[in-house]
Design a protein around this motif. Structure first.
Motif, PDB file in Angstrom:
ATOM      1  N   LEU A  22     -10.759  32.488  33.092  1.00  0.00           N
ATOM      2  CA  LEU A  22     -11.084  32.843  34.476  1.00  0.00           C
ATOM      3  C   LEU A  22     -12.192  33.881  34.527  1.00  0.00           C
ATOM      4  O   LEU A  22     -13.097  33.795  35.361  1.00  0.00           O
TER       5      LEU A  22
ATOM      6  N   ALA B 281     -15.461  32.147  33.694  1.00  0.00           N
ATOM      7  CA  ALA B 281     -15.926  31.269  34.759  1.00  0.00           C
ATOM      8  C   ALA B 281     -16.554  32.064  35.898  1.00  0.00           C
ATOM      9  O   ALA B 281     -17.475  31.592  36.559  1.00  0.00           O
ATOM     10  N   ASN B 282     -16.069  33.271  36.138  1.00  0.00           N
ATOM     11  CA  ASN B 282     -16.584  34.085  37.232  1.00  0.00           C
ATOM     12  C   ASN B 282     -17.754  34.960  36.809  1.00  0.00           C
ATOM     13  O   ASN B 282     -18.290  35.698  37.626  1.00  0.00           O
TER      14      ASN B 282
ATOM     15  N   VAL C 264      -5.835  32.062  29.526  1.00  0.00           N
ATOM     16  CA  VAL C 264      -6.184  31.696  30.895  1.00  0.00           C
ATOM     17  C   VAL C 264      -6.971  32.822  31.560  1.00  0.00           C
ATOM     18  O   VAL C 264      -7.958  32.574  32.259  1.00  0.00           O
ATOM     19  N   ALA C 265      -6.571  34.056  31.329  1.00  0.00           N
ATOM     20  CA  ALA C 265      -7.305  35.191  31.898  1.00  0.00           C
ATOM     21  C   ALA C 265      -8.733  35.232  31.368  1.00  0.00           C
ATOM     22  O   ALA C 265      -9.679  35.483  32.121  1.00  0.00           O
TER      23      ALA C 265
END
Length: 65
Positions: free
Chosen positions: A26, A29-30, A22-23
């Motif tokens: 994220l 995505a950023n 998940v990290a």
């Protein structure tokens, strides 16, 4: 042959792997483009023309003929 691991250890490893996944998602995505030089400049409020219903219907009547 490796010894058997406890169920709690397996769940802890799976949870740690899920948190890392998940990290990574994220962070990916950023990591978008940060270049703002190619964005068009906003139009000043004084350069806009207002559209009225009469001008819209006149152009529609002209086009339909």
């Amino acid at each position: 042959m490796p010894g058997r691991t406890r169920i709690a250890e397996r769940y802890a490893r799976a949870l740690a792997a899920a948190v890392v996944a998940v990290a990574c998602l994220l962070l990916a995505a950023n990591a978008g483009p940060t270049d703002t030089a190619h964005r068009p400049a906003p139009v000043p409020a004084g350069d806009t023309t207002s559209v009225t219903d009469a001008s819209v219907t006149d152009s529609l009547v002209t086009v339909s003929r």
